[in-house]
Design a protein around this motif. Structure first.
Motif, PDB file in Angstrom:
ATOM      1  N   LEU A 176      26.861 -27.346  39.559  1.00 58.38           N
ATOM      2  CA  LEU A 176      25.982 -26.733  38.552  1.00 58.38           C
ATOM      3  C   LEU A 176      24.776 -27.615  38.260  1.00 58.38           C
ATOM      4  N   THR A 177      24.982 -28.908  38.243  1.00 57.10           N
ATOM      5  CA  THR A 177      23.890 -29.846  37.992  1.00 57.10           C
ATOM      6  C   THR A 177      22.864 -29.799  39.121  1.00 57.10           C
ATOM      7  N   ALA A 178      23.312 -29.666  40.345  1.00 57.69           N
ATOM      8  CA  ALA A 178      22.410 -29.614  41.497  1.00 57.69           C
ATOM      9  C   ALA A 178      21.721 -28.254  41.632  1.00 57.69           C
ATOM     10  N   LEU A 179      22.319 -27.226  41.075  1.00 48.95           N
ATOM     11  CA  LEU A 179      21.825 -25.852  41.275  1.00 48.95           C
ATOM     12  C   LEU A 179      20.370 -25.663  40.854  1.00 48.95           C
ATOM     13  N   GLY A 180      20.002 -26.164  39.679  1.00 47.30           N
ATOM     14  CA  GLY A 180      18.628 -25.973  39.196  1.00 47.30           C
ATOM     15  C   GLY A 180      17.588 -26.558  40.133  1.00 47.30           C
ATOM     16  N   GLY A 181      17.825 -27.772  40.586  1.00 49.07           N
ATOM     17  CA  GLY A 181      16.876 -28.417  41.499  1.00 49.07           C
ATOM     18  C   GLY A 181      16.762 -27.697  42.832  1.00 49.07           C
ATOM     19  N   VAL A 182      17.888 -27.257  43.360  1.00 45.92           N
ATOM     20  CA  VAL A 182      17.881 -26.538  44.634  1.00 45.92           C
ATOM     21  C   VAL A 182      17.158 -25.197  44.487  1.00 45.92           C
ATOM     22  N   MET A 183      17.451 -24.486  43.398  1.00 45.19           N
ATOM     23  CA  MET A 183      16.768 -23.202  43.174  1.00 45.19           C
ATOM     24  C   MET A 183      15.266 -23.401  43.019  1.00 45.19           C
ATOM     25  N   GLY A 184      14.866 -24.416  42.242  1.00 45.20           N
ATOM     26  CA  GLY A 184      13.444 -24.700  42.060  1.00 45.20           C
ATOM     27  C   GLY A 184      12.744 -25.017  43.367  1.00 45.20           C
ATOM     28  N   ASP A 185      13.429 -25.751  44.231  1.00 49.08           N
ATOM     29  CA  ASP A 185      12.855 -26.098  45.531  1.00 49.08           C
ATOM     30  C   ASP A 185      12.626 -24.849  46.381  1.00 49.08           C
ATOM     31  N   TYR A 186      13.637 -23.982  46.462  1.00 52.56           N
ATOM     32  CA  TYR A 186      13.461 -22.746  47.232  1.00 52.56           C
ATOM     33  C   TYR A 186      12.356 -21.870  46.648  1.00 52.56           C
ATOM     34  N   MET A 187      12.339 -21.740  45.334  1.00 53.58           N
ATOM     35  CA  MET A 187      11.319 -20.880  44.722  1.00 53.58           C
ATOM     36  C   MET A 187       9.920 -21.458  44.881  1.00 53.58           C
ATOM     37  N   SER A 188       9.793 -22.794  44.912  1.00 50.08           N
ATOM     38  CA  SER A 188       8.476 -23.409  45.122  1.00 50.08           C
ATOM     39  C   SER A 188       7.973 -23.172  46.541  1.00 50.08           C
ATOM     40  N   GLN A 189       8.869 -22.764  47.446  1.00 46.68           N
ATOM     41  CA  GLN A 189       8.492 -22.418  48.815  1.00 46.68           C
ATOM     42  C   GLN A 189       8.108 -20.940  48.930  1.00 46.68           C
ATOM     43  N   GLY A 190       8.037 -20.247  47.788  1.00 47.45           N
ATOM     44  CA  GLY A 190       7.664 -18.834  47.800  1.00 47.45           C
ATOM     45  C   GLY A 190       8.834 -17.907  48.063  1.00 47.45           C
ATOM     46  N   ARG A 191      10.039 -18.398  47.907  1.00 50.21           N
ATOM     47  CA  ARG A 191      11.229 -17.580  48.146  1.00 50.21           C
ATOM     48  C   ARG A 191      11.886 -17.231  46.822  1.00 50.21           C
ATOM     49  N   SER A 192      12.631 -16.148  46.808  1.00 54.15           N
ATOM     50  CA  SER A 192      13.492 -15.870  45.670  1.00 54.15           C
ATOM     51  C   SER A 192      14.867 -16.443  45.987  1.00 54.15           C
ATOM     52  N   VAL A 193      15.691 -16.589  44.955  1.00 54.99           N
ATOM     53  CA  VAL A 193      17.056 -17.073  45.137  1.00 54.99           C
ATOM     54  C   VAL A 193      17.984 -15.996  44.612  1.00 54.99           C
ATOM     55  N   LYS A 194      18.847 -15.470  45.501  1.00 56.27           N
ATOM     56  CA  LYS A 194      19.804 -14.444  45.114  1.00 56.27           C
ATOM     57  C   LYS A 194      21.196 -15.054  45.095  1.00 56.27           C
ATOM     58  N   LEU A 195      21.832 -15.004  43.924  1.00 59.84           N
ATOM     59  CA  LEU A 195      23.192 -15.501  43.777  1.00 59.84           C
ATOM     60  C   LEU A 195      24.121 -14.305  43.617  1.00 59.84           C
ATOM     61  N   ASP A 196      25.051 -14.141  44.547  1.00 56.31           N
ATOM     62  CA  ASP A 196      25.976 -13.010  44.511  1.00 56.31           C
ATOM     63  C   ASP A 196      26.721 -12.961  43.175  1.00 56.31           C
ATOM     64  N   GLY A 197      26.774 -11.775  42.607  1.00 54.54           N
ATOM     65  CA  GLY A 197      27.473 -11.584  41.343  1.00 54.54           C
ATOM     66  C   GLY A 197      26.633 -11.937  40.136  1.00 54.54           C
ATOM     67  N   ILE A 198      25.469 -12.524  40.350  1.00 59.50           N
ATOM     68  CA  ILE A 198      24.597 -12.918  39.239  1.00 59.50           C
ATOM     69  C   ILE A 198      23.272 -12.166  39.316  1.00 59.50           C
ATOM     70  N   GLY A 199      22.484 -12.437  40.336  1.00 63.08           N
ATOM     71  CA  GLY A 199      21.196 -11.765  40.477  1.00 63.08           C
ATOM     72  C   GLY A 199      20.195 -12.631  41.194  1.00 63.08           C
ATOM     73  N   SER A 200      18.922 -12.270  41.059  1.00 58.83           N
ATOM     74  CA  SER A 200      17.844 -12.968  41.761  1.00 58.83           C
ATOM     75  C   SER A 200      16.906 -13.658  40.779  1.00 58.83           C
TER      76      SER A 200
END
Length: 155
Positions: A50-74
């Motif tokens: 969970l601690t790593a999740l925010g940084g990883v999501m931010g990195d992907y989104m800064s590359q112009g991508r969305s992040v889709k987490l199954d059962g949660i959303g995008s």
């Protein structure tokens, strides 16, 4: 159980139920412990993920991508731009971007089949028992200061 309070809209003067948060947010620690109970992963491992999740999501989104987490959303970034805009397309550039917002779309789920098929949004697709909040409302700092001033000026 979820709570609501009665709120009057300034725009039309009508009353509506408004959801109320009554307890502090669930912490990473609480979420980690709950996930550990419902899985085979230790609370420490869940916390690390969970601690790593925010940084990883931010990195992907800064590359112009969305992040889709199954059962949660995008999750995805949107740009906050100057309110005036520009008149010509050739004047549009990155200097007009003043900030970034993170947007979230809950996962869509489908129930039924054929004409009876219904789509619902994940996370909100739970049975909620609503109860009117009878607790005391927190006063805004400005309101408290005005009341103190009033007390000091009245004889």
């Amino acid at each position: 159980m979820a709570f609501y309070k009665k709120a009057k809209m300034k725009v039309n003067g009508k009353w509506y139920p408004k959801s109320v948060l009554v307890v502090s947010p669930a912490t990473t620690e609480q979420v980690a412990k709950r996930i550990a109970v419902e899985s085979t992963v230790s609370p420490a491992d869940v916390r690390a993920v969970l601690t790593a999740l925010g940084g990883v999501m931010g990195d992907y989104m800064s590359q112009g991508r969305s992040v889709k987490l199954d059962g949660i959303g995008s999750f995805y970034f949107t740009a906050v731009t100057t309110s005036n805009g520009v008149d010509k397309p050739e004047d549009v550039n990155a200097t007009l971007i003043r900030g970034v917002r993170v947007r979230f779309l809950p996962e869509t789920r489908y129930r039924g089949a054929g004409k009876g098929r219904v789509s619902t949004r994940g996370l909100s697709d739970v049975d909620i028992d609503w109860e009117e909040w009878k607790g005391e409302e927190k006063e805004s700092k400005g309101k408290k200061e005005k009341e103190k001033e009033k007390e000091h000026t009245e004889p």
